[in-house]
Design a protein around this motif. Structure first.
Motif, PDB file in Angstrom:
ATOM      1  N   SER A  20       0.834  -1.200   0.000  1.00 42.19           N
ATOM      2  CA  SER A  20       0.000   0.000   0.000  1.00 42.19           C
ATOM      3  C   SER A  20       0.869   1.250   0.000  1.00 42.19           C
ATOM      4  CB  SER A  20      -0.921   0.004   1.224  1.00 42.19           C
ATOM      5  OG  SER A  20      -1.659   1.210   1.293  1.00 42.19           O
ATOM      6  N   GLY A  24       1.350   4.187  -3.024  1.00 44.76           N
ATOM      7  CA  GLY A  24       1.208   5.610  -2.738  1.00 44.76           C
ATOM      8  C   GLY A  24       2.459   6.391  -3.096  1.00 44.76           C
ATOM      9  N   LYS A  27       2.833   7.199  -6.741  1.00 45.32           N
ATOM     10  CA  LYS A  27       2.065   8.369  -7.184  1.00 45.32           C
ATOM     11  C   LYS A  27       2.866   9.653  -7.003  1.00 45.32           C
ATOM     12  CE  LYS A  27      -2.352   6.336  -5.722  1.00 45.32           C
ATOM     13  NZ  LYS A  27      -3.464   6.489  -4.741  1.00 45.32           N
ATOM     14  N   THR A 156       0.055  11.642   0.204  1.00 46.11           N
ATOM     15  CA  THR A 156      -0.986  11.339  -0.768  1.00 46.11           C
ATOM     16  C   THR A 156      -1.738  10.115  -0.269  1.00 46.11           C
ATOM     17  OG1 THR A 156      -1.447  11.032  -3.130  1.00 46.11           O
ATOM     18  CG2 THR A 156       0.392   9.791  -2.220  1.00 46.11           C
ATOM     19  N   ARG A 157      -2.796   9.723  -0.962  1.00 46.06           N
ATOM     20  CA  ARG A 157      -3.590   8.574  -0.538  1.00 46.06           C
ATOM     21  C   ARG A 157      -2.712   7.323  -0.463  1.00 46.06           C
ATOM     22  NH1 ARG A 157      -8.981   7.667  -0.430  1.00 46.06           N
ATOM     23  NH2 ARG A 157      -9.374   9.612  -1.560  1.00 46.06           N
ATOM     24  N   GLY A 158      -2.784   6.625   0.649  1.00 47.08           N
ATOM     25  CA  GLY A 158      -1.986   5.422   0.836  1.00 47.08           C
ATOM     26  C   GLY A 158      -0.676   5.668   1.559  1.00 47.08           C
ATOM     27  N   THR A 160       0.710   7.587   4.833  1.00 49.12           N
ATOM     28  CA  THR A 160       0.465   8.357   6.051  1.00 49.12           C
ATOM     29  C   THR A 160       1.775   8.940   6.548  1.00 49.12           C
ATOM     30  OG1 THR A 160       0.842   6.494   7.554  1.00 49.12           O
ATOM     31  CG2 THR A 160      -1.398   6.763   6.663  1.00 49.12           C
TER      32      THR A 160
END
Length: 725
Positions: A20, A24, A27, A156-158, A160
């Motif tokens: 995950s 992220g 990206k 970004t998403r994924g 933290t």
């Protein structure tokens, strides 16, 4: 054993966060160990100071050390969303920490555990809360988010904050001491630089802020050294090439200048100097370069309306007199057509044939223009990107002129230069003056000529700041100008209304991702003007139109078929509309100084008075300073220096104009970094030989930079075109 992180992929490494996290990071363009280790924190938080709970202040961020005495999960009024509440206690009092929708918090906290937590304090009447604090158990061995100086990254998403910090920490623990340091030790010792492994550690996990600063200085040095190596390489490689020697006779030069000035109407019957002093100086400097036989590399900086094109045409005519060709590269078809029309008017009496090569012209017309270029009949070939195509060839290309040169990359310019049998002379033109502090560093290998004086007949443009409450009077003035046969540009910062989530055009200063309330788009503003001025012809132009549609709209305005043209900053580039007398810029605070100055230069080009009206309701101090600067002076060179002081070198005034990538760490607006750049220049000259090539340790350094270590992969890739790799 040393490790080259530029060759190590993150995939397959045992990183906290697993697949995950990898998705992220991808990206964000982070796929290698080097990418992650050079992923810069956007800021740092000092979480070393512990605040007693009783002293927490609402609206501030604070770090506490406390014991978990209660932990519970409650439903909220929002369907499917729960909140986790932990009661934290120290010797001074108690406070609740609250997380919404984060069920994993319940698994990570245990009643009785002592933690260090950092978060924003929210006042709730007489009580206070900690909102979604980050925390780490004391003595738990995972002190990456509290109790120290903590890096804050863009996420970004994924990805933290915790997973990213843990991943960076994991890489440093695995590879930190073994990271290859490509910078020769002699360079490090001469300049008092921190070793790279220590710098990467201090970049992410500084024990003190002065160690972070030393780390940033080391990485800024690498970044600026990479830029200077590319510049020194470019300079020495060109100096070693042999160009055509272009030396018109005095008679030829007098004839050339006489015809060009005659076409411009510059020679006055009352005996005024036909060229401005700056134009005369620039012509002499360019002709001096052309005569040497060493490839010219000169930047012609001409403030708006100072006559750059006429100077360039003198150089092209001199090249034609020597039996060679010139190519003029323009960023848009409209500007290329404008240059071609001017060139034919000025150069036809000299017997110079002008060819126009555009991708949008009919096939037969384009084929004829290319044939004239290939067989040498066309001594001046003007075009856009169509000049790069394989089908465009030259019989004897001696001079390349690039207009609005910052709009073309190094690779694009190289394609055109490669069409010459010998290294051609290169004249770069820009109407966006480059601050002297930037030019001294990024253009040290480029000779520069500056045009500041306005030719006779050009009247200064009056600039005024107004608010939206003054618009009724502004539109009345626009109507009066139209009645007198003059035209108006109206510029807005975005294509569609903010409420429709429209995107801003290039040149605006606000965040593309934020829909600004109150921003009026092109179409909506045009409709408002049609209602306010129903008897006037209103045109529209913006970046989302097809190129052909945009060209038709601009040509209609140039031909006087529309009275008012509403558009975005696409009108900025070099368009010449003699009847345009008024430039109205709505929400002017959203534009940078360079863009405002360029837009202002679009009016007052036909001898009539020009007006630039800046409309703004902003109370932002920096925006107000920009507008006051543009109102107070017409000197583009002075504005460029002020722009640097207000917002850094920026994408227009910085490395993009030199054909080099943007700086990630260094900023040439900062005096310390300018000093580093000068030292880096000296080191680059030592590292490369007289041919501009790198050998031994220098070659290993350049190869490492090209792989992006430690300057970043994007920067390294961009430098590959310019550097000796």
């Amino acid at each position: 054993m040393t490790v080259d992180p530029g060759e190590l992929l993150l995939k397959g490494l045992p990183l906290p966060g697993g697949s995950s996290l990898l998705r992220g990071l991808a990206k964000l363009g982070v796929t290698t160990v080097a990418d992650l280790l050079t992923y810069l924190p956007r800021r740092y938080e000092d979480r070393r100071e512990i605040t007693p709970i009783a002293e927490l202040v609402g609206g501030t961020s604070a770090t506490i050390s406390a014991r978990v005495t209660d932990l519970r999960v409650e439903k909220t009024w929002r369907r499917g969303v729960q909140r986790t509440i932990a009661t934290l206690v120290d010797d001074s009092g108690a406070v609740d920490a609250i997380w919404y929708g984060r069920r994993f918090i319940e698994r990570r906290l245990t009643v009785g555990t002592t933690i260090v937590a950092t978060g924003r304090v929210k006042a709730m009447g007489w009580t206070k809360q900690l909102e979604a604090p980050e925390f780490s158990p004391i003595g738990g061995g995972d002190q990456v988010s509290a109790g120290r100086i903590v890096p804050i990254y863009r996420l970004t998403r994924g990805v933290t904050a915790l997973s990213l910090r843990r991943a960076v920490r994991s890489l440093l623990d695995q590879f930190g001491p073994d990271l290859v340091d490509p910078l020769p030790g002699s360079v490090q010792s001469r300049n008092g630089l921190m070793p790279l492994a220590e710098a990467i550690e201090a970049l992410h996990w500084p024990e003190e802020f002065d160690l972070r600063d030393a780390a940033l200085r080391r990485l800024a040095f690498d970044e600026l050294l990479a830029v200077q190596i590319a510049l020194v390489h470019r300079s020495r490689r060109r100096a070693g090439g042999g160009a055509f020697s272009i030396t018109p006779t005095k008679t030829e030069l007098a004839t050339i200048e006489s015809h060009i000035l005659g076409g411009l109407g510059g020679a006055s019957a009352r005996g005024k100097t036909p060229w401005t002093g700056d134009q005369r100086r620039a012509i002499d400097e360019i002709l001096g370069d052309l005569a040497t036989g060493s490839p010219m590399l000169r930047l012609l900086q001409g403030d708006v309306g100072t006559g750059k094109t006429a100077v360039a045409f003198v150089a092209a005519a001199a090249t034609a007199a020597a039996g060679h060709q010139s190519a003029l590269l323009a960023p848009t078809e409209l500007l290329a057509r404008q240059h071609a029309a001017t060139a034919k008017r000025l150069l036809a009496p000299l017997g110079i044939e002008v060819a126009l090569v555009l991708g949008g012209t009919p096939v037969a017309e384009r084929r004829a223009a290319r044939a004239a270029a290939a067989d040498g009949h066309a001594a001046l070939v003007i075009g856009t990107h169509a000049l790069f195509a394989e089908g465009t060839q030259f019989a004897s290309l001696g001079l390349v002129i690039v207009d609005e040169q910052h709009r073309f990359g190094v690779e694009e310019r190289a394609k055109l230069l490669s069409k010459a049998s010998r290294e051609p002379h290169l004249l770069l033109m820009t109407a966006t003056p480059i601050p002297r502090t930037i030019a001294q560093l990024l253009y040290a290998d480029v000779a520069s000529s500056e045009l500041r004086e306005l030719p006779s007949g050009r009247q200064p443009i009056r600039t005024a700041i107004r608010t939206s409450g003054d618009l009724e009077r502004v539109w009345t003035f626009v109507d009066e100008e139209a009645a007198a046969g003059r035209q108006t540009f109206v510029v807005v910062p975005r294509i569609s209304d903010a409420e429709a989530d429209g995107e801003p055009e290039q040149g605006t200063t606000f965040d593309d991702d934020v829909a600004e309330a109150g921003a009026t788009g092109v179409e909506a503003q045009a409709e408002l003007l049609r209602e306010r001025l129903p008897h006037r012809r209103i045109g529209v132009v913006h970046g989302q139109q097809r190129a052909a549609e945009r060209t038709v709209a601009m040509q209609a305005f140039v031909a006087g078929e529309t009275d008012v043209l509403v558009g975005t900053t696409v009108i900025e580039v070099g368009v010449d509309v003699p009847a345009a007398s008024v430039m109205v810029i709505l929400e002017a605070e959203r534009f940078g100084l360079a863009t405002l100055h360029q837009l202002r230069g679009r009016v007052g080009r036909g001898g009539d008075k020009g007006w630039c009206i800046l409309v703004s309701d902003s109370d932002d101090e920096v925006a107000a300073a920009r507008l006051q600067a543009i109102e107070s002076t017409r000197d583009g060179f002075l504005l460029a220096e002020q722009d640097i002081a207000l917002r850094g070198e920026g994408s227009v005034l910085g490395t993009s104009q030199s054909g080099l990538p943007p700086l990630r760490i260094a900023t040439l607006a900062r005096e310390e970094d300018r000093a580093i750049a000068l030292v880096a220049r000296t080191e680059a000259e030592r590292l490369l030989d007289q041919r501009g090539e790198a050998e031994g340790e220098a070659a290993l350094l350049v190869q490492s930079y090209a792989r992006g270590w430690p300057i970043g992969r994007a920067t390294g890739a961009a430098l590959t075109e310019s550097a000796p790799v």
